[in-house]
Design an enzyme around this catalytic site. Structure first.
Site, PDB file in Angstrom:
ATOM      1  N   SER A   2      39.598 -43.978 -65.500  1.00  0.00           N
ATOM      2  CA  SER A   2      40.385 -44.915 -66.283  1.00  0.00           C
ATOM      3  C   SER A   2      40.572 -44.364 -67.691  1.00  0.00           C
ATOM      4  O   SER A   2      40.408 -43.159 -67.929  1.00  0.00           O
ATOM      5  CB  SER A   2      39.698 -46.295 -66.307  1.00  0.00           C
ATOM      6  OG  SER A   2      40.556 -47.265 -66.871  1.00  0.00           O
ATOM      7  N   ASN A   3      40.909 -45.217 -68.637  1.00  0.00           N
ATOM      8  CA  ASN A   3      41.103 -44.809 -70.025  1.00  0.00           C
ATOM      9  C   ASN A   3      40.621 -45.924 -70.944  1.00  0.00           C
ATOM     10  O   ASN A   3      40.098 -46.944 -70.489  1.00  0.00           O
ATOM     11  CB  ASN A   3      42.569 -44.446 -70.287  1.00  0.00           C
ATOM     12  CG  ASN A   3      43.507 -45.582 -69.905  1.00  0.00           C
ATOM     13  OD1 ASN A   3      43.408 -46.683 -70.419  1.00  0.00           O
ATOM     14  ND2 ASN A   3      44.424 -45.300 -68.973  1.00  0.00           N
ATOM     15  N   ARG A   4      40.817 -45.772 -72.238  1.00  0.00           N
ATOM     16  CA  ARG A   4      40.229 -46.680 -73.219  1.00  0.00           C
ATOM     17  C   ARG A   4      41.106 -47.899 -73.543  1.00  0.00           C
ATOM     18  O   ARG A   4      40.771 -48.686 -74.416  1.00  0.00           O
ATOM     19  CB  ARG A   4      39.936 -45.923 -74.509  1.00  0.00           C
ATOM     20  CG  ARG A   4      38.853 -44.856 -74.366  1.00  0.00           C
ATOM     21  CD  ARG A   4      38.672 -44.094 -75.666  1.00  0.00           C
ATOM     22  NE  ARG A   4      38.359 -44.998 -76.769  1.00  0.00           N
ATOM     23  CZ  ARG A   4      38.445 -44.666 -78.050  1.00  0.00           C
ATOM     24  NH1 ARG A   4      38.877 -43.444 -78.379  1.00  0.00           N
ATOM     25  NH2 ARG A   4      38.127 -45.511 -78.996  1.00  0.00           N
ATOM     26  N   SER A   5      42.187 -48.085 -72.829  1.00  0.00           N
ATOM     27  CA  SER A   5      43.061 -49.215 -73.127  1.00  0.00           C
ATOM     28  C   SER A   5      42.343 -50.536 -72.851  1.00  0.00           C
ATOM     29  O   SER A   5      41.821 -50.765 -71.760  1.00  0.00           O
ATOM     30  CB  SER A   5      44.332 -49.140 -72.275  1.00  0.00           C
ATOM     31  OG  SER A   5      45.131 -50.276 -72.475  1.00  0.00           O
TER      32      SER A   5
ATOM     33  N   ALA B 255      48.374 -48.901 -69.662  1.00  0.00           N
ATOM     34  CA  ALA B 255      48.183 -47.450 -69.737  1.00  0.00           C
ATOM     35  C   ALA B 255      47.858 -46.928 -68.338  1.00  0.00           C
ATOM     36  O   ALA B 255      46.688 -46.853 -67.947  1.00  0.00           O
ATOM     37  CB  ALA B 255      47.052 -47.132 -70.709  1.00  0.00           C
TER      38      ALA B 255
END
Length: 401
Positions: free
Chosen positions: A212-215, A278
């Site tokens: 995943s990512n930091r969104s 994102a």
């Protein structure tokens, strides 16, 4: 800070729930507002003037203040100063006074002298609230243009549960925010259907791990709220549905492919899509069906990644009059990279923001950036709360719809 620069006039009357009001003042101040507090004599039985003066960093106004400052036109000056008035808790007695035009103390006089939005939060015993006289008075106030918010059902001072409880300060803040911005901004998006996406997608590695990512989803949530405040019918598609604002139609998804499917199922009926989510650029080619275990003697784990679909580019090719907006989170060459995405994906608007900065961006309550439109217009957005930025973006979109 959704109330930055706003003047809030808080009128506190003599109900037990007045003890919650210092916290309400603190929350308004935290959201950027300047607060002036007015108390009735009975209110001082439940909350101290010194406490309210401390949290508001201002004098507290009451009947004694008026008698000691006879030259001042306090009852007229305060309503002129305020952007809106909040009466909380509003007792049955104060509601009766306002409904029948009585102005026998500072609190009732300044409410009657106000031509600004007035938000009334009744709080009392459930029997008193349900009395014909009280309901008639509330109806009169509503017909006179004041906004009434029904009390909650919950534990009352009498020791049992009933309808008459003042909402918690956090709920009052959210309620006032929604009501004020609906009043301040005409329903310019009424009849329009918006799809707003939020959060980072999650691509499974195995049943317990994912990429995943930091969104955080905060920008998407703020955009969905802003579109609704401007009158739009909003569908929020998000990877973090439990954190979504109340009152929105929410569609939960996890992966990029699920996000794409959810958007495309609704795209034909949409007037606008604002892609604040994102999506992961890549996913695991073949996620493991069981949890991947560490193997003795093996110090590396190789994962094969395949490219995910480019949702915005796909939507851009399918456009049939929809307004399509996306975000470009960049670490370098902000405007150049954003312009490329705008053209490549056939967008009407791209919001470019620099990530990796001390303030703003991922998981922050603030953001800054530039709106770049397909006609070449570039509009900078200074650092501000994401709620404020969302309203700037949605207002700009409404002008082009």
């Amino acid at each position: 800070m959704v109330f930055t620069g706003k003047h809030v006039l808080l009128v506190i009357t003599g109900g037990i729930a007045a003890y919650k009001m210092p916290q309400l003042v603190r929350l308004f101040v935290k959201q950027g507002a300047q607060v002036k507090v007015v108390v009735t004599e009975n209110a001082k039985n439940f909350v101290t003037v010194k406490t309210l003066a401390t949290v508001s960093q201002d004098v507290v106004y009451d009947d004694q203040y008026v008698s000691e400052n006879t030259a001042a036109l306090t009852h007229l000056e305060l309503p002129l100063w305020a952007d809106f008035v909040v009466v909380a808790p509003a007792t049955a007695n104060m509601i009766a006074k306002l409904a029948n035009g009585f102005a026998d103390n500072l609190a009732s006089t300044l409410v009657l002298a106000s031509n600004k939005p007035v938000y009334i939060f009744p709080a009392m015993n459930d029997v008193m609230y349900n009395q014909v006289a009280t309901q008639r008075n509330l109806q009169h106030l509503n017909e006179g243009g004041l906004t009434i918010f029904a009390p909650e059902t919950g534990p009352l001072a009498e020791g049992y549960s009933g309808k008459g409880r003042l909402p918690e300060p956090e709920t009052i803040i959210e309620t006032v925010y929604t009501a004020y911005y609906r009043h301040a901004h005409s329903q310019v998006l009424k009849g329009k259907r918006f799809i707003v996406t939020a959060g980072g997608t999650q691509e499974p590695i195995d049943p317990v791990r994912f990429i995943s990512n930091r969104s955080s989803g905060k920008m998407g949530y703020a955009l969905a709220k802003a579109a609704r405040l401007l009158g739009a019918e909003v569908t929020l598609i998000t990877t973090k549905p439990k954190l979504a604002p109340k009152g929105l139609k929410v569609v939960p998804v996890a992966t990029t492919e699920q996000l794409q499917a959810a958007i495309e199922a609704r795209y034909q009926q949409a007037d606008a899509v604002v892609m604040a989510a994102a999506p992961a650029d890549f996913r695991i080619a073949t996620p493991a069906q069981q949890k991947i275990k560490k193997v003795a003697g093996e110090d590396e784990l190789k994962l094969t990644l395949v490219k995910n679909p480019d949702i915005l580019a796909t939507l851009g090719k399918k456009k049939q009059g929809q307004f399509l907006a996306g975000f470009a989170a960049e670490t370098q060459d902000l405007e150049v990279n954003a312009q490329k995405k705008l053209q490549h994906k056939h967008l009407d608007l791209i919001i470019a923001n620099q990530v990796g900065q001390p303030e703003g961006g991922f998981d922050s309550d603030q953001n800054a950036g530039k709106m770049i439109f397909k006609d070449g217009t570039v509009q900078p957005i200074a650092l501000m709360s994401k709620e404020q930025m969302a309203m700037v973006i949605m207002t700009a979109i409404s002008e082009r719809l």
